[in-house]
Design an enzyme around this catalytic site. Structure first.
Site, PDB file in Angstrom:
ATOM      1  N   ASP A  57      -2.389  -2.093  -0.149  1.00  0.00           N
ATOM      2  CA  ASP A  57      -2.739  -3.118  -1.138  1.00  0.00           C
ATOM      3  C   ASP A  57      -4.122  -3.710  -0.861  1.00  0.00           C
ATOM      4  O   ASP A  57      -4.394  -4.190   0.230  1.00  0.00           O
ATOM      5  CB  ASP A  57      -1.685  -4.222  -1.088  1.00  0.00           C
ATOM      6  CG  ASP A  57      -2.045  -5.418  -1.940  1.00  0.00           C
ATOM      7  OD1 ASP A  57      -2.045  -5.280  -3.178  1.00  0.00           O
ATOM      8  OD2 ASP A  57      -2.345  -6.493  -1.380  1.00  0.00           O
ATOM      9  N   TYR A  62     -11.333  -9.168  -1.421  1.00  0.00           N
ATOM     10  CA  TYR A  62     -11.045  -9.195   0.011  1.00  0.00           C
ATOM     11  C   TYR A  62     -12.303  -8.853   0.810  1.00  0.00           C
ATOM     12  O   TYR A  62     -12.879  -7.777   0.639  1.00  0.00           O
ATOM     13  CB  TYR A  62      -9.931  -8.223   0.373  1.00  0.00           C
ATOM     14  CG  TYR A  62      -8.548  -8.641  -0.091  1.00  0.00           C
ATOM     15  CD1 TYR A  62      -8.295  -9.923  -0.587  1.00  0.00           C
ATOM     16  CD2 TYR A  62      -7.487  -7.748  -0.038  1.00  0.00           C
ATOM     17  CE1 TYR A  62      -7.027 -10.290  -1.004  1.00  0.00           C
ATOM     18  CE2 TYR A  62      -6.206  -8.110  -0.447  1.00  0.00           C
ATOM     19  CZ  TYR A  62      -5.989  -9.383  -0.939  1.00  0.00           C
ATOM     20  OH  TYR A  62      -4.734  -9.739  -1.354  1.00  0.00           O
ATOM     21  N   ARG A 134      -4.572 -13.505 -10.349  1.00  0.00           N
ATOM     22  CA  ARG A 134      -4.111 -14.892 -10.566  1.00  0.00           C
ATOM     23  C   ARG A 134      -4.108 -15.170 -12.063  1.00  0.00           C
ATOM     24  O   ARG A 134      -5.059 -14.802 -12.766  1.00  0.00           O
ATOM     25  CB  ARG A 134      -5.037 -15.892  -9.877  1.00  0.00           C
ATOM     26  CG  ARG A 134      -4.943 -15.928  -8.363  1.00  0.00           C
ATOM     27  CD  ARG A 134      -3.872 -16.897  -7.921  1.00  0.00           C
ATOM     28  NE  ARG A 134      -3.736 -16.972  -6.473  1.00  0.00           N
ATOM     29  CZ  ARG A 134      -2.809 -17.682  -5.848  1.00  0.00           C
ATOM     30  NH1 ARG A 134      -1.934 -18.382  -6.559  1.00  0.00           N
ATOM     31  NH2 ARG A 134      -2.731 -17.694  -4.543  1.00  0.00           N
ATOM     32  N   SER A 163       0.157 -10.462 -10.296  1.00  0.00           N
ATOM     33  CA  SER A 163       0.341 -11.189  -9.047  1.00  0.00           C
ATOM     34  C   SER A 163       0.374 -12.673  -9.367  1.00  0.00           C
ATOM     35  O   SER A 163      -0.407 -13.149 -10.200  1.00  0.00           O
ATOM     36  CB  SER A 163      -0.808 -10.867  -8.086  1.00  0.00           C
ATOM     37  OG  SER A 163      -0.636 -11.499  -6.839  1.00  0.00           O
ATOM     38  N   ASN A 164       1.295 -13.386  -8.736  1.00  0.00           N
ATOM     39  CA  ASN A 164       1.393 -14.845  -8.885  1.00  0.00           C
ATOM     40  C   ASN A 164       1.728 -15.289 -10.307  1.00  0.00           C
ATOM     41  O   ASN A 164       1.300 -16.360 -10.746  1.00  0.00           O
ATOM     42  CB  ASN A 164       0.083 -15.509  -8.426  1.00  0.00           C
ATOM     43  CG  ASN A 164      -0.268 -15.148  -7.001  1.00  0.00           C
ATOM     44  OD1 ASN A 164       0.494 -15.433  -6.074  1.00  0.00           O
ATOM     45  ND2 ASN A 164      -1.412 -14.499  -6.804  1.00  0.00           N
ATOM     46  N   LEU A 236       4.794 -12.833   6.651  1.00  0.00           N
ATOM     47  CA  LEU A 236       4.939 -13.174   8.066  1.00  0.00           C
ATOM     48  C   LEU A 236       4.746 -14.667   8.328  1.00  0.00           C
ATOM     49  O   LEU A 236       4.642 -15.105   9.483  1.00  0.00           O
ATOM     50  CB  LEU A 236       3.971 -12.349   8.917  1.00  0.00           C
ATOM     51  CG  LEU A 236       4.219 -10.836   8.897  1.00  0.00           C
ATOM     52  CD1 LEU A 236       3.172 -10.106   9.728  1.00  0.00           C
ATOM     53  CD2 LEU A 236       5.622 -10.504   9.401  1.00  0.00           C
ATOM     54  N   GLY A 284       0.251  -8.287   6.419  1.00  0.00           N
ATOM     55  CA  GLY A 284      -1.170  -8.611   6.328  1.00  0.00           C
ATOM     56  C   GLY A 284      -1.910  -8.627   7.645  1.00  0.00           C
ATOM     57  O   GLY A 284      -3.100  -8.919   7.671  1.00  0.00           O
TER      58      GLY A 284
END
Length: 320
Positions: A57, A62, A134, A163-164, A236, A284
């Site tokens: 992903d 990023y 988003r 996403s979201n 996590l 991640g």
């Protein structure tokens, strides 16, 4: 151990885990990639592959594009790597600049230009999945559908997801699309319990103390009904449960980890995997050793009692 799977067989992966590449590519500045960046990314990717992960992903933002660029460098150096994995990336977030503040942009022009940039940085002609990152308040579903149609026809993108987004936003976007959304990536973890609390506090006074949960109303149910693969970012819990001395909840995590002869991180992922929605946790971490340790999650079968013990300890309040 068997896992619930989404209704669409084209979205099934060999592993119920996803590797999130946000930690790759060095710092968030504009400097060039270094050999150390490339070596770290190589170790992380190989660690993920070693535990059966096949879906990787990305997002165009990023490391300001460097996460995709370092991945692309590795794909260039290893001709066989591309065949071992599937690629997913996201677009729609724009950083602030001289003309505008940070914003979200689902305009057709931005989506199509973003995909061209993603493909260029990765050094590929096609990605399997594109997610809209988003929710854009100015989104026009028909415009998104036209952009996706052109990208798919050109062979640049295989499937579209989000996403979201909550259930209403997915439903509104889906109304204009000729094929189904395949995924929704949301923050879900033992430290971010709104997705569970939305159901357990419904029609109870506790709902007033957990306002974030109400935004989730119907989202998990919509995804399960329509075969939308749920992916959990932040799975996590940002290290919140790493030290058993920090909280009663962390102590429970570590006690259950000891019972299963595994790590706290593996328990956190197993807790998500236990949910019947077939959630895919996104790992991640950029640390190869931690990534490999996460592979234990698929071997853990949490009992109903252990699952609830973790949930109640993390929420810090008895259930209604």
């Amino acid at each position: 151990m068997s896992f619930p799977l989404p209704l669409r067989t084209h979205f099934r992966d060999a592993s119920p885990l996803v590797y999130g590449c946000m930690a790759l590519g060095g710092d968030w500045g504009g400097g060039p990639l270094t050999e150390a960046d490339i070596a770290q990314a190589h170790a992380a990717i190989e660690a993920a592959l070693s535990i059966g992960v096949t879906l990787f992903d990305h997002a165009d933002i990023y490391r300001r594009g460097k996460a995709e660029a370092v991945f692309g460098e590795l794909l260039k150096r290893d001709a066989g790597l591309r065949a071992r994995l599937r690629l997913q990336s996201k677009c729609g977030i724009r950083f602030g600049d001289d003309t505008a503040p940070g914003r979200f942009d689902f305009s057709a022009d931005h989506i199509e230009r973003s995909v061209d940039g993603i493909l260029q940085r990765l050094g590929v002609e096609h990605i399997e999945i594109l997610l809209l990152h988003r929710p854009d308040p100015l989104m026009q579903p028909a415009e998104v559908a036209r952009a996706f149609g052109r990208l798919k026809a050109a062979g640049k993108v295989g499937h579209l997801g989000v996403s979201n987004m909550h259930a209403g936003q997915m439903r509104w976007l889906q109304s204009a699309l000729p094929e189904p959304l395949v995924a929704n990536q949301l923050e879900m973890s033992l430290a971010k319990l709104d997705f569970i609390d939305a159901g357990t506090t419904f029609n109870d006074p506790q709902a007033a103390t957990r306002p974030g949960a109400m935004a989730w109303a119907g989202t998990l149910e919509y995804a399960q009904q329509h075969g939308v693969q749920l992916q959990a970012w932040g799975s996590l819990s940002q290290g919140r449960f790493n030290d058993p001395a920090t909280s009663a909840a962390a102590q429970v995590v570590h006690e259950i980890a000891e019972t299963h002869a595994t790590t706290a991180n593996a328990v956190l992922l197993a807790w998500l995997l236990r949910h019947p929605a077939g959630i895919q946790p996104v790992i991640g971490s950029g640390n190869a050793e931690r990534i490999r340790a996460c592979g234990d999650a698929v071997k853990i079968q949490l009992s109903r009692e252990a699952w609830y013990r973790l949930y109640v300890a993390a929420r810090g309040q008895a259930l209604p």
